[in-house]
Design a protein around this motif. Structure first.
Motif, mmCIF file in Angstrom:
data_model
loop_
_atom_site.group_PDB
_atom_site.id
_atom_site.type_symbol
_atom_site.label_atom_id
_atom_site.label_comp_id
_atom_site.label_asym_id
_atom_site.label_seq_id
_atom_site.Cartn_x
_atom_site.Cartn_y
_atom_site.Cartn_z
ATOM 1 N N PRO A 20 -29.362 74.681 12.769
ATOM 2 C CA PRO A 20 -28.197 74.843 11.899
ATOM 3 C C PRO A 20 -28.620 75.049 10.454
ATOM 4 O O PRO A 20 -29.671 74.566 10.015
ATOM 5 N N ALA A 21 -27.789 75.773 9.707
ATOM 6 C CA ALA A 21 -28.118 76.094 8.321
ATOM 7 C C ALA A 21 -27.793 74.948 7.367
ATOM 8 O O ALA A 21 -28.222 74.970 6.211
ATOM 9 N N ARG A 22 -27.049 73.954 7.856
ATOM 10 C CA ARG A 22 -26.610 72.848 7.000
ATOM 11 C C ARG A 22 -26.358 71.619 7.871
ATOM 12 O O ARG A 22 -26.425 71.691 9.099
ATOM 13 N N ALA A 48 -28.447 64.141 10.376
ATOM 14 C CA ALA A 48 -27.986 65.475 10.767
ATOM 15 C C ALA A 48 -26.547 65.722 10.354
ATOM 16 O O ALA A 48 -26.006 66.792 10.633
ATOM 17 N N CYS A 49 -25.907 64.726 9.709
ATOM 18 C CA CYS A 49 -24.516 64.925 9.294
ATOM 19 C C CYS A 49 -24.266 64.275 7.951
ATOM 20 O O CYS A 49 -25.041 63.435 7.482
ATOM 21 N N VAL A 132 -6.952 68.089 0.041
ATOM 22 C CA VAL A 132 -8.115 67.304 -0.397
ATOM 23 C C VAL A 132 -9.214 68.261 -0.851
ATOM 24 O O VAL A 132 -9.847 68.929 -0.035
ATOM 25 N N ARG A 133 -9.431 68.321 -2.143
ATOM 26 C CA ARG A 133 -10.394 69.280 -2.691
ATOM 27 C C ARG A 133 -11.833 68.923 -2.349
ATOM 28 O O ARG A 133 -12.716 69.793 -2.360
ATOM 29 N N GLU A 134 -12.094 67.643 -2.075
ATOM 30 C CA GLU A 134 -13.464 67.229 -1.774
ATOM 31 C C GLU A 134 -13.963 67.767 -0.438
ATOM 32 O O GLU A 134 -15.175 67.788 -0.189
ATOM 33 N N ILE A 135 -13.047 68.198 0.437
ATOM 34 C CA ILE A 135 -13.457 68.729 1.735
ATOM 35 C C ILE A 135 -13.596 70.239 1.636
ATOM 36 O O ILE A 135 -12.618 70.965 1.522
ATOM 37 N N GLU A 136 -14.828 70.701 1.693
ATOM 38 C CA GLU A 136 -15.080 72.133 1.687
ATOM 39 C C GLU A 136 -15.264 72.657 3.107
ATOM 40 O O GLU A 136 -14.869 73.783 3.416
ATOM 41 N N LEU A 137 -15.872 71.837 3.966
ATOM 42 C CA LEU A 137 -16.092 72.204 5.362
ATOM 43 C C LEU A 137 -15.793 71.000 6.238
ATOM 44 O O LEU A 137 -15.934 69.858 5.812
ATOM 45 N N LEU A 138 -15.359 71.264 7.462
ATOM 46 C CA LEU A 138 -15.099 70.201 8.421
ATOM 47 C C LEU A 138 -15.514 70.706 9.801
ATOM 48 O O LEU A 138 -14.968 71.686 10.294
ATOM 49 N N ASP A 139 -16.491 70.024 10.398
ATOM 50 C CA ASP A 139 -16.921 70.368 11.751
ATOM 51 C C ASP A 139 -16.318 69.419 12.774
ATOM 52 O O ASP A 139 -15.822 69.850 13.812
ATOM 53 N N HIS A 140 -16.384 68.129 12.473
ATOM 54 C CA HIS A 140 -15.904 67.105 13.417
ATOM 55 C C HIS A 140 -15.005 66.130 12.689
ATOM 56 O O HIS A 140 -15.342 65.641 11.612
ATOM 57 N N HIS A 247 -22.843 73.446 15.526
ATOM 58 C CA HIS A 247 -22.354 72.099 15.238
ATOM 59 C C HIS A 247 -21.524 71.542 16.400
ATOM 60 O O HIS A 247 -21.543 70.329 16.649
ATOM 61 N N LEU A 248 -20.850 72.406 17.118
ATOM 62 C CA LEU A 248 -20.156 71.954 18.330
ATOM 63 C C LEU A 248 -21.164 71.391 19.329
ATOM 64 O O LEU A 248 -20.956 70.313 19.913
#
Length: 286
Positions: A20-22, A48-49, A132-140, A247-248
């Motif tokens: 994964p890239a991140r 990893a998270c 919520v501005r603090e969340i840029e990405l959400l995987d889980h 990430h899944l």
């Protein structure tokens, strides 16, 4: 004490395999630390998270902050529909929430009337997940907000459009007045492209007047609630990009030991030539 979680390289095989890239972005809505460890702890220990948690109860938020690592942050927002509601504080903090406990339903279950006694009511302004501005990405997403889950999902459709897995506590016994139950949650999540993968845990409770020490206790239990894992529809993995699939697979394998889900994601990445054709056999061998 807060600090840096040391790496555990012996557990990094799948992350190394997937590349994964991140870090996996985990959001925890209702992060109140009760008796259980968070389900994503294994992923956190592997470094990893990254975790963004929300907890509006000040004492619980303070406990979370005092033990947080460099990969965790906890914010005081009450996630909901953006409106002002009443936070019902109960004798047992695990029962506290935006919905008022229903005495008639509580009376059916031993000890619940005492545990869910409302000791205070506090006006509370909620924040939509999409705001919520603090969340840029959400995987889980892991969510446990005592009946307000549907409110959160409807106020977070844009944010959840990037998510690939959700652990949600669902109610089968309506403990709170007007509380949405499993059926309502299931319909909403299916509409958003998620399907139930399996039960993470279930909670049953003795029906009154049967007590814990009664000989009949094991045969007098009511299904109250459960934690359910939802994942993206495996027949529509074409809707996910390569990074989402990675990430899944990580969450499915490391957090929930759902190897079938991980394998489907890996096969799709191989089909796209985003992974080497040998990845599936290497994954199975590991």
């Amino acid at each position: 004490m807060p600090g840096t979680i040391p790496p555990r390289r012996e557990s990094d095989r799948l992350a190394d395999l997937l590349g994964p890239a991140r870090l996996t972005e985990v959001v925890d809505v209702g992060a109140n630390p009760l008796e259980d460890e968070p389900p994503y702890l294994a992923l956190l220990r592997e470094r990893a998270c990254r975790v963004t948690g929300f907890e509006p109860q000040p004492a619980a938020l303070a406990r979370l902050g005092s033990a947080a690592s460099d990969l965790e942050r906890y914010l005081p927002y009450a996630i909901g529909d953006g409106g002002t509601h009443t936070l019902h504080l109960c004798a047992s903090s695990g029962f506290s929430g935006l919905y008022e406990p229903d005495p008639a339903q509580l009376e059916l279950l031993v000890d619940f009337p005492r545990l869910a006694t409302v000791v205070d009511r506090i006006p509370l302004t909620t924040t939509r997940l999409d705001d919520v501005r603090e969340i840029e990405l959400l995987d889980h997403l892991k969510i446990d907000v005592q009946g307000a889950e549907l409110m959160v999902f409807r106020g977070g459709r844009e944010t959840l459009a990037r998510a690939t897995s959700i652990q949600v506590e669902v109610g089968f016994h309506r403990l709170y007045r007007d509380q949405p139950t499993f059926a309502d949650i299931d319909l909403e999540l299916r509409e958003q492209g998620f399907v139930p993968q399996g039960f993470v845990s279930t909670k049953t409770w003795p029906l009154a007047p049967v007590q814990w020490a009664d000989a009949d206790e094991g045969h007098a239990r009511q299904l109250v609630e459960a934690d359910v894992l939802y994942v993206r529809d495996l027949t529509r993995l074409d809707l996910l990009d390569d990074e989402q699939l990675r990430h899944l697979a990580l969450v499915a394998h490391v957090v929930y030991d759902q190897r079938g889900v991980a394998l489907h994601a890996i096969r799709e990445l191989v089909r796209r030539r985003a992974l080497d054709p040998s990845t599936e056999s290497r994954y199975r061998a590991s």
